[in-house]
Scaffold this motif. Structure first.
Motif, mmCIF file in Angstrom:
data_model
loop_
_atom_site.group_PDB
_atom_site.id
_atom_site.type_symbol
_atom_site.label_atom_id
_atom_site.label_comp_id
_atom_site.label_asym_id
_atom_site.label_seq_id
_atom_site.Cartn_x
_atom_site.Cartn_y
_atom_site.Cartn_z
ATOM 1 N N ARG A 1 7.835 -9.102 -5.166
ATOM 2 C CA ARG A 1 8.395 -9.555 -3.895
ATOM 3 C C ARG A 1 9.063 -8.405 -3.137
ATOM 4 O O ARG A 1 8.778 -8.182 -1.966
ATOM 5 N N GLY A 2 9.958 -7.683 -3.817
ATOM 6 C CA GLY A 2 10.780 -6.692 -3.136
ATOM 7 C C GLY A 2 10.167 -5.323 -2.982
ATOM 8 O O GLY A 2 10.585 -4.547 -2.116
ATOM 9 N N HIS A 3 9.149 -4.981 -3.805
ATOM 10 C CA HIS A 3 8.540 -3.660 -3.722
ATOM 11 C C HIS A 3 7.141 -3.681 -3.109
ATOM 12 O O HIS A 3 6.586 -2.625 -2.820
ATOM 13 N N VAL A 4 6.583 -4.882 -2.946
ATOM 14 C CA VAL A 4 5.216 -4.980 -2.430
ATOM 15 C C VAL A 4 5.138 -5.929 -1.239
ATOM 16 O O VAL A 4 4.769 -5.538 -0.132
ATOM 17 N N ALA A 5 5.515 -7.187 -1.440
ATOM 18 C CA ALA A 5 5.268 -8.223 -0.428
ATOM 19 C C ALA A 5 6.105 -8.053 0.829
ATOM 20 O O ALA A 5 5.600 -8.222 1.945
ATOM 21 N N GLN A 6 7.393 -7.712 0.665
ATOM 22 C CA GLN A 6 8.339 -7.804 1.776
ATOM 23 C C GLN A 6 8.565 -6.506 2.542
ATOM 24 O O GLN A 6 9.289 -6.515 3.532
ATOM 25 N N VAL A 7 7.962 -5.394 2.125
ATOM 26 C CA VAL A 7 8.406 -4.117 2.673
ATOM 27 C C VAL A 7 7.322 -3.335 3.408
ATOM 28 O O VAL A 7 7.494 -2.147 3.681
ATOM 29 N N SER A 8 6.217 -3.962 3.734
ATOM 30 C CA SER A 8 5.179 -3.248 4.481
ATOM 31 C C SER A 8 4.319 -4.245 5.237
ATOM 32 O O SER A 8 4.401 -5.461 5.030
ATOM 33 N N ASP A 9 3.465 -3.725 6.124
ATOM 34 C CA ASP A 9 2.555 -4.577 6.895
ATOM 35 C C ASP A 9 1.120 -4.465 6.365
ATOM 36 O O ASP A 9 0.153 -4.714 7.099
ATOM 37 N N LEU A 10 0.963 -4.085 5.097
ATOM 38 C CA LEU A 10 -0.368 -4.067 4.503
ATOM 39 C C LEU A 10 -0.958 -5.473 4.501
ATOM 40 O O LEU A 10 -0.232 -6.481 4.534
ATOM 41 N N SER A 11 -2.265 -5.542 4.419
ATOM 42 C CA SER A 11 -2.924 -6.838 4.340
ATOM 43 C C SER A 11 -2.668 -7.451 2.976
ATOM 44 O O SER A 11 -2.333 -6.746 2.009
ATOM 45 N N PRO A 12 -2.809 -8.791 2.826
ATOM 46 C CA PRO A 12 -2.625 -9.426 1.516
ATOM 47 C C PRO A 12 -3.521 -8.822 0.433
ATOM 48 O O PRO A 12 -3.113 -8.716 -0.731
ATOM 49 N N GLU A 13 -4.736 -8.424 0.817
ATOM 50 C CA GLU A 13 -5.646 -7.825 -0.153
ATOM 51 C C GLU A 13 -5.138 -6.457 -0.606
ATOM 52 O O GLU A 13 -5.216 -6.107 -1.799
ATOM 53 N N GLU A 14 -4.619 -5.671 0.331
ATOM 54 C CA GLU A 14 -4.087 -4.348 -0.011
ATOM 55 C C GLU A 14 -2.836 -4.476 -0.876
ATOM 56 O O GLU A 14 -2.624 -3.683 -1.804
ATOM 57 N N LYS A 15 -2.027 -5.457 -0.581
ATOM 58 C CA LYS A 15 -0.831 -5.670 -1.399
ATOM 59 C C LYS A 15 -1.208 -6.122 -2.807
ATOM 60 O O LYS A 15 -0.552 -5.753 -3.791
ATOM 61 N N ALA A 16 -2.263 -6.920 -2.906
ATOM 62 C CA ALA A 16 -2.738 -7.323 -4.230
ATOM 63 C C ALA A 16 -3.195 -6.108 -5.023
ATOM 64 O O ALA A 16 -2.940 -6.004 -6.238
ATOM 65 N N ALA A 17 -3.866 -5.168 -4.358
ATOM 66 C CA ALA A 17 -4.331 -3.952 -5.029
ATOM 67 C C ALA A 17 -3.148 -3.120 -5.514
ATOM 68 O O ALA A 17 -3.164 -2.557 -6.619
ATOM 69 N N LYS A 18 -2.092 -3.040 -4.696
ATOM 70 C CA LYS A 18 -0.898 -2.289 -5.093
ATOM 71 C C LYS A 18 -0.208 -2.976 -6.274
ATOM 72 O O LYS A 18 0.198 -2.321 -7.249
ATOM 73 N N GLY A 19 -0.082 -4.299 -6.199
ATOM 74 C CA GLY A 19 0.539 -5.028 -7.297
ATOM 75 C C GLY A 19 -0.219 -4.854 -8.594
ATOM 76 O O GLY A 19 0.381 -4.735 -9.675
ATOM 77 N N PHE A 20 -1.554 -4.828 -8.511
ATOM 78 C CA PHE A 20 -2.380 -4.653 -9.701
ATOM 79 C C PHE A 20 -2.081 -3.322 -10.388
ATOM 80 O O PHE A 20 -1.969 -3.241 -11.617
ATOM 81 N N LYS A 21 -1.946 -2.264 -9.616
ATOM 82 C CA LYS A 21 -1.672 -0.943 -10.195
ATOM 83 C C LYS A 21 -0.329 -0.942 -10.930
ATOM 84 O O LYS A 21 -0.217 -0.384 -12.035
#
Length: 808
Positions: A101-121
């Motif tokens: 939530r705090g390091h991926v979802a709420q702090v950028s305007d990336l697309s949901p797919e890009e945020k999923a890729a970041k969360g996966f890493k």
């Protein structure tokens, strides 16, 4: 899987604070396809009762023994998950969290797919660390023997009384058989406390009458070895016999501070100008003096206004005693105008009735002692006055004292020179430390009166009794993430003990005599900077090892894009600021991937080197604000390790700016964001490291160099010790030392690269071949080869009159 473990990942939707912003379905699909992950579940709120029940069911149904929860702040929620999932067989170390939530979802305007890729890493990196976990059993602490109270301080008796009251056996180690002698000399440590003697005598008699208290007369303390629950305490024999050794389960140190006179700077002569202890002795032997007695409370002028309260209370007690027994004696209290007079309303009335005068003076002008007079300036009229005296009594100079300092050193209570023994407590959560403080009581801990010293004794005894009672009930366990020593690797160099600020490393009998190679798990706070400093990797944090951190950085580094940046955040500084930015929805560059550490100081240089070796192009370390480290010196020690990495990056031909140390304040997330954005911008200008064979070879040499014992030894010399006030980099010979260190690093860097090449190729090399392969001049290579041949690391043979070198 290497450990045959089963890792489960639970994705939290967190209402609509994660799921709409992160493509949970895509993230779940990616994780399910990863061979490292055995199970993936999704919960609306994993931290609430229904979600927690879902986690427990999935863990039981799928036989999971490692769990990653991708939800919110681990700083806030991890302990809850550890507590709730304990019944499922998971303990601290088996559960990790990603702040999705705090390091991926709420702090950028990336697309949901890009945020999923970041969360996966980020999740995959944590899973790799859990896979590497070598789980240790939860250690139960047992007590072998009674408690012992040593040091000879007056708090001995209140501590013994409290232990006896709670049914705990104890040994009282003192220097005299008669407690009356201790009361007779008590004024040397606590002047002006005569009114408390009756109560003190009652405590002493109670202790003497207790069948649970064993009083022993001993000489000087010689040594203490062991750990909580199993100590061996050695004293010299007061009659000159062999040393006496006692096996005890707990130790309470009762240490009284020392009272000295103020010296000739204030006119002290030991006859007419005396200090409190001498005045008390005078009252004891000769009775109240006649004439004019002036108590000058000169603590402000002596540089310790904080002691004025104690000096005033002692002076008031003696002044009252004098006036009640010698009405003709005139008593005056001369005090700094800023000093608050610490008397109750009843005491003020008594002072007026006894005719004791309280005269303030202007603190801007120091009073002057003359023969028979003290000259001072009135703070209101600014007119100079003279105060006549026949006896002038000065405040004492308070210190720990040589005897207390010696005992404290033997007990491992390191302190700064000239300072009292009060601990600089490491600010960690209760579950991170088994024993929250050293069991120390008395005015050597910090200046105090007799009442406070006895209170400290009771408190130390109460804490000891609670711990012993839990052990007797089989309920006392050491924290899971503490340092442990591999004694097969430890050579007893003592570096770890020198830099440890929690006092958890203790000497035990071993090869070469007493060497520091044992950690008391009840004292260690798991900061880990000692483990990161060990030249031989003999010290590790169990359930949170450098191998686990290397696995995390290696996995993350291999998945990062060329423009993405790896970071480490201290749980109290960098990570906390990042969490706060997420809570507030403050956006920053999404190319930052942060991994959590409980203290930035536990990062071994091998972890930093592994990140670069396996694909990271840059590394940002964010700790606590300077001088505010929760583990005392984590940021300082990391500064030295980052400095080493910068030197090695330079030797590799890379820009030294690729690694940086920063700090962040939890309450200033905007500063954290500026730090992150600035660093990522600088790294974008540098571009990625070209992964050519030559550069890969140099990075392998870098990794080998930071694991070299000689380099780690020299690095250890730069680390700030607990008794030092500033960074070692501020030392007078810093530049000369840095040049020497650079020489050592350069030599070992070449040696490491030579060794790597000879191992990899497994064939003889001529000098010119080595120089060509390593792109180095022949001279430094020849110097290194000559040393390596002499040490037997490299073999040398001659073919057609030309030397060839091969790895042995």
């Amino acid at each position: 899987m290497a450990n045959d473990c089963k890792i489960g990942v639970f994705l939290c939707e967190c209402g609509r604070r994660i799921a709409p912003l992160v493509d949970i379905d895509q993230l779940k699909e990616k994780l399910e396809a990863d061979p490292l992950i055995s199970y993936v579940g999704v919960e609306p709120f994993s931290c609430l009762a229904p979600g927690m029940a879902g986690l427990k069911k999935a863990i039981a149904d799928n036989g999971l023994d490692r769990v990653v929860v991708a939800g919110c702040e681990s700083r806030v929620m991890l302990h809850k998950f550890e507590r709730e999932l304990a019944d499922s067989g998971l303990e601290a170390g088996q559960i990790d969290m990603v702040n999705l939530r705090g390091h991926v979802a709420q702090v950028s305007d990336l697309s949901p797919e890009e945020k999923a890729a970041k969360g996966f890493k980020l999740i995959k990196a944590l899973a790799a660390g859990l896979e590497t976990l070598a789980l240790t059993a939860h250690e139960k602490v047992e007590f072998k023997g009674p408690a012992m109270i040593l040091g000879g301080g007056i708090a001995t008796y209140s501590a013994a009384q409290e232990l006896s009251r709670r049914g705990i056996e104890c040994i009282v180690a003192v220097a005299t058989d008669e407690w009356e002698d201790e009361i007779r000399m008590l004024h040397e440590h606590y002047p002006g406390e005569r009114h408390y003697y009756d109560r003190l005598e009652a405590i002493m008699k109670d202790v003497d009458a207790s069948p649970l208290v064993r009083r022993i007369t001993v000489g000087e303390l010689a040594s203490m070895t062991g750990r909580t629950g199993d100590y061996h305490v050695t004293f010299s024999d007061p009659m000159g016999g062999p040393p006496r050794i006692y096996e005890v389960g707990a130790v309470i140190a009762a240490l009284d501070g020392q009272m000295l006179n103020q010296g000739s700077d204030f006119g002290h002569d030991g006859r007419n100008v005396i200090c409190h202890t001498e005045a008390e002795e005078l009252l004891w032997t000769l009775g109240p003096p006649e004439g004019k007695v002036v108590f000058w409370l000169n603590d402000y002028e002596a540089g310790h206004p904080e002691y004025s309260y104690l000096s005033c209370r002692a002076a008031w007690s003696m002044a009252r005693y004098i006036r009640e027994r010698s009405p003709l004696t005139q008593v005056t209290m001369l005090h700094h105008h800023q000093m608050a007079i610490p008397l109750s309303a009843g005491e003020r009335a008594a002072s007026r009735k006894l005719g004791i005068k309280w005269i303030p003076y202007d603190g801007a002008l120091r009073p002057t002692v003359q023969a028979g007079f003290v000259t001072y300036c009135d703070p209101e009229s600014h007119v100079e006055h003279e105060l006549p005296w026949d006896k002038l009594v000065l405040s004492p100079r308070r210190s720990v004292g040589q005897e207390a300092t010696k005992v404290a050193h033997i007990l491992g209570l390191e302190h700064q020179e000239g300072a009292f023994l009060e601990e600089r407590k490491q600010r960690v959560r209760p579950e991170q430390v088994g024993r929250q403080e050293a069991f120390l009581a008395g005015s050597a801990r910090y200046p105090c009166d007799l009442h406070e010293s006895l209170r400290q004794g009771r408190r130390a005894a109460a804490k000891t009794a609670e711990m012993i009672s839990k052990a007797q009930a089989g309920e006392l366990y050491a924290p899971r993430m503490v340092c442990v020593v591999d004694q097969s690797k430890c050579i007893g160099c003592g570096l770890c003990k020198e830099i440890c600020d929690c006092g958890g490393i203790e000497p035990v009998e071993g090869p070469g005599g007493n060497i520091p190679r044992h950690v008391d798990p009840m004292v260690c706070t798991g900061g880990g900077t000692c483990a990161a400093a060990c030249p031989y990797h003999a010290l590790t944090i169990q359930n949170n090892t450098s191998d686990q951190r290397e696995a995390r950085v290696s996995t993350l580094a291999q998945t990062l894009d060329p423009d993405e940046v790896m970071a480490f955040g201290c749980a109290w500084g960098g990570l906390a600021a990042a969490d706060n930015a997420g809570v507030k929805g403050m956006a920053y560059d999404p190319r930052l991937y942060m991994l959590q550490v409980s203290c930035i100081g536990q990062l071994d240089p091998s972890v930093l080197a592994r990140a670069f070796l396996d694909g990271a192009n840059s590394l940002l370390l964010i700790g606590c604000p300077p001088e505010d480290c929760h583990h005392s010196f984590g940021l300082d020690h990391t500064w030295s390790r980052v400095n080493l990495m910068k030197k090695l990056l330079g030797l590799c031909g890379f820009d030294r700016r690729r690694i940086a140390l920063a700090h962040a304040d939890l309450n200033r997330p905007e500063d954290y964001i500026r730090t992150v954005n600035s660093f990522i911008k600088s790294m974008a200008e540098l571009g990625p490291i070209e992964r050519t064979p030559e550069n890969r070879e140099k990075l392998a040499g870098l990794y080998a160099t930071v694991n070299n014992p000689r380099v780690r030894w020299v690095l250890g010399a730069t680390l700030r010790r607990p008794w030092e006030d500033v960074y070692p980099g501020n030392q007078r010979n810093a530049l000369a030392f840095d040049r020497d260190m650079m020489g050592v690093v350069s030599e070992e860097f070449i040696r490491a690269r030579v060794a790597n090449l000879l191992k990899e190729q497994a064939r003889p090399f001529q000098l010119r071949e080595l120089a060509a392969a390593l792109h180095e001049d022949e001279k430094p290579l020849m110097d290194s080869l000559r040393e390596m041949v002499g040490e037997g690391v490299v073999g040398r043979m001659h073919k057609d009159g030309v030397a060839h070198y091969v790895m042995r």
